[in-house]
Scaffold this motif. Structure first.
Motif, mmCIF file in Angstrom:
data_model
loop_
_atom_site.group_PDB
_atom_site.id
_atom_site.type_symbol
_atom_site.label_atom_id
_atom_site.label_comp_id
_atom_site.label_asym_id
_atom_site.label_seq_id
_atom_site.Cartn_x
_atom_site.Cartn_y
_atom_site.Cartn_z
ATOM 1 N N ASN A 76 9.126 3.954 5.284
ATOM 2 C CA ASN A 76 9.862 4.930 4.478
ATOM 3 C C ASN A 76 8.894 5.904 3.817
ATOM 4 O O ASN A 76 7.827 5.502 3.341
ATOM 5 N N ALA A 77 9.276 7.166 3.773
ATOM 6 C CA ALA A 77 8.470 8.204 3.126
ATOM 7 C C ALA A 77 9.266 8.826 1.987
ATOM 8 O O ALA A 77 10.474 9.053 2.109
ATOM 9 N N TYR A 78 8.589 9.124 0.878
ATOM 10 C CA TYR A 78 9.256 9.647 -0.311
ATOM 11 C C TYR A 78 8.516 10.883 -0.812
ATOM 12 O O TYR A 78 7.373 10.788 -1.281
ATOM 13 N N PRO A 79 9.144 12.054 -0.726
ATOM 14 C CA PRO A 79 8.545 13.255 -1.322
ATOM 15 C C PRO A 79 8.431 13.080 -2.832
ATOM 16 O O PRO A 79 9.306 12.476 -3.468
ATOM 17 N N ALA A 94 0.845 -1.190 0.000
ATOM 18 C CA ALA A 94 0.000 0.000 0.000
ATOM 19 C C ALA A 94 0.883 1.243 0.000
ATOM 20 O O ALA A 94 1.938 1.270 0.645
ATOM 21 N N VAL A 95 0.457 2.256 -0.750
ATOM 22 C CA VAL A 95 1.095 3.568 -0.729
ATOM 23 C C VAL A 95 0.118 4.527 -0.064
ATOM 24 O O VAL A 95 -1.022 4.661 -0.512
ATOM 25 N N VAL A 96 0.554 5.154 0.996
ATOM 26 C CA VAL A 96 -0.306 6.069 1.756
ATOM 27 C C VAL A 96 0.079 7.503 1.400
ATOM 28 O O VAL A 96 1.195 7.939 1.665
ATOM 29 N N VAL A 97 -0.853 8.233 0.789
ATOM 30 C CA VAL A 97 -0.582 9.610 0.380
ATOM 31 C C VAL A 97 -0.798 10.537 1.569
ATOM 32 O O VAL A 97 -1.830 10.486 2.245
ATOM 33 N N ALA A 98 0.191 11.372 1.815
ATOM 34 C CA ALA A 98 0.096 12.388 2.856
ATOM 35 C C ALA A 98 0.610 13.707 2.293
ATOM 36 O O ALA A 98 1.413 13.719 1.354
ATOM 37 N N VAL A 150 5.016 5.653 2.430
ATOM 38 C CA VAL A 150 4.277 6.909 2.413
ATOM 39 C C VAL A 150 4.760 7.761 1.242
ATOM 40 O O VAL A 150 5.967 7.911 1.032
ATOM 41 N N ALA A 151 3.812 8.292 0.478
ATOM 42 C CA ALA A 151 4.116 9.254 -0.581
ATOM 43 C C ALA A 151 3.769 10.643 -0.055
ATOM 44 O O ALA A 151 2.613 10.907 0.288
#
Length: 559
Positions: A404-407, A326-330, A378-379
């Motif tokens: 991990n989060a990726y801008p 899953a990719v969680v958009v924030a 996280v995106a």
């Protein structure tokens, strides 16, 4: 920067036959074109793909949405474009937009900026006519119910129990509750009725969960429209309606193929809202995409407490599909909003608010990993007003959660702006999963227990209260043999609670159930909570006021 519609109008689109051939290996003979840039893929061709190995399924979800907007569809498109540009066979699976929000408050659902599916104006308006077909089939059943009663009521339908409303694909609060059959004997028997929006129709849910024409016909036949005077369920099959309704949906069931601005393929098919329905595009499209591509990016509506929960507990439970990640958009703006900042101040740097708003994202991450058992990343959908300190704070806080989060800057930069995110997703897919996929609740629980489990495990609620009428109908549904069905909780998307004002990650609140609806054909029970409406209304300043057509045929104002 150009507006979304200006970017879309200026796009150099490839013929859809070329996109299908070059990106997916589909010959032109297997397409049913709707002009040069959109087509349906023939169902009989898709049936020949059943023995192919399947690709990896990437579920796009988000934290609780805010009035500032988070860009989940935009991120779905950006990630698909990034994977495509990195040389992978990728495809997006999106829901079709409803014209209710297009002309209302939310706007369209084709992405934004340089991460869009096109032709944007077609997709946001009539597209290939799927919604019109669903509305026609739904309203045919409505007409057949009243016609049956008018001509003697051989089934002994108790007209007071008829729960099958009519539908329209627009927001119109004046149609929520009304009386039909006025004007004398020739117009039938007067009774209370009303309208829902098309995306809330059980037929939309059936459409998105079915996998073949025969399955569609069976599910439609199972629809319960009301009860006889001696309390027996009456189905669409009893009214001999399912055959004709299936005919109206025959062509619509084939998935719609379009392209992104960077010519990656996208299936846009089906469109139930996640706050009032189950919020996922069609199983037909998802299954086809997995057999045609190595990576399939699909979205589930609104936050992970709504769309992702229903993706897991309804779509996956019914279809056997399983997301690999899953990719969680924030967004920084959303985190500040959940940290208590007013909308007008979201562009001002506020690190304490970002920290406070992390409570909302943290709960979503917990639910995805520890309840659903799905690994995630996280995106961070970056906006121009976001400062480096704010972005660094989000990355650091997400890392503390073990994620991990990726801008990403796909809105402004297209696929290249999401390449770090794409590489991060690929790396995470290569790692062994620490957990195992699971549903939020077991089939064997009672319907009441299922609702309470979702409320407590996912929403942080202390408990659930019920209107007397809702509890009574729930007991009838269980007595009629539908107690093993999953539940589809309709509630506000803006909060874990049923109160839109409760931001962040509230606990100890009460979820109040106002209404219960049996969707026997779709295979779930709808539980309506709080003030959420299955027929939305228009805002004071609807988006339609800014939509126009120029003398040379250009559409303006769509977003």
């Amino acid at each position: 920067m150009l507006s979304d519609i200006e970017i879309a109008n200026a796009a150099n689109l490839h013929r859809i036959t070329d996109v299908a051939r070059d990106a997916l290996g589909i010959d032109e003979q297997h397409l049913v074109p709707y002009g040069h840039h959109k087509a349906k893929v023939d169902l009989t061709y898709l049936a020949t793909l059943e023995d192919r190995p399947t690709g990896r399924l990437i579920l796009m979800t988000a934290l609780s949405p805010t009035p500032a907007g988070e860009g989940k569809t935009t991120t779905t498109v950006g990630l698909t474009d990034a994977l495509h540009s990195l040389g992978h066979r990728s495809i997006a699976c999106l829901r079709e937009p409803s014209m209710g929000p297009v002309f209302g408050m939310k706007g369209g659902a084709a992405g934004g900026g340089y991460a869009q599916v096109v032709p944007m104006s077609d997709i946001n308006l009539h597209f290939t006519g799927d919604f019109a077909a669903i509305a026609a089939a739904h309203n045919l059943l409505s007409a057949l119910i009243d016609n049956h009663v008018h001509h003697g009521n051989a089934l002994d339908i108790d007209v007071r129990s008829v729960s099958w409303k009519r539908v329209i694909d627009l927001n119109d609060r004046a149609l929520r509750d009304l009386v039909v059959g006025l004007g004398g004997v020739a117009n039938g028997f007067p009774r209370e009725d009303g309208f829902d929006i098309v995306v809330a129709s059980e037929l939309m849910a059936i459409f998105c969960l079915t996998e073949s024409w025969s399955d569609l016909k069976r599910r439609i036949g199972d629809i319960v429209i009301g009860y006889t005077r001696d309390k027996r369920p009456v189905t669409a099959r009893d009214l001999q309606a399912n055959g004709a309704m299936t005919v109206l949906l025959r062509d619509a069931l084939a998935p719609n193929l379009v392209q992104t601005l960077e010519h990656a393929p996208a299936f846009v098919h089906g469109g139930p809202f996640a706050n009032i329905a189950h919020g996922c595009s069609s199983v037909v499209a998802t299954r086809a995409a997995l057999r045609l591509a190595d990576y399939v990016v699909t979205e589930a509506g609104f936050g992970a407490d709504l769309g992702a929960e229903k993706f897991v507990d309804i779509k996956c439970r019914k279809s056997g599909l399983r997301p690999d990640i899953a990719v969680v958009v924030a967004t920084v703006r959303a985190l500040k909003y959940h940290g208590g900042v007013p909308v007008v101040d979201l562009q001002t740097e506020d690190l304490p608010a970002v920290e406070a708003g992390m409570a909302n994202l943290s709960r979503h991450l917990h639910n995805i990993r520890d309840v659903y058992g799905i690994p995630c990343v996280v995106a961070i959908n970056r906006f121009p007003s976001d400062t480096d300190k704010e972005i660094d704070t989000v990355v650091r806080r997400v890392a503390a959660e073990g994620v991990n989060a990726y801008p990403a800057t796909h809105f402004a930069d297209g696929g290249v702006g999401a390449e770090d995110l794409a590489k991060g997703v690929l790396e995470a897919l290569d790692e062994p999963s620490a957990g195992s996929f699971s549903f939020t609740y077991d089939d064997g629980l009672s319907l009441t227990e299922k609702v309470e489990t979702v409320a407590r495990r996912l929403y942080g609620a202390a408990g659930v209260t019920w209107d007397t009428k809702a509890r009574r109908l729930l007991a009838r549904i269980e007595d009629d043999g539908y107690g093993s069905l999953p539940v589809c909780i309709a509630k506000t998307q803006y909060s874990f609670s049923t109160d839109t004002a409760l931001r962040g990650a509230p606990t100890g609140h009460t979820v109040h159930v106002r209404e219960v609806r049996l969707s026997a054909g779709a295979g779930f029970v709808v539980v309506v909570c709080g003030e959420v409406m299955t027929m939305p209304g228009l805002p004071k300043g609807p988006a339609s006021a800014h939509i126009d057509l120029t003398d040379d045929g250009q559409i303006l104002g769509l977003s």
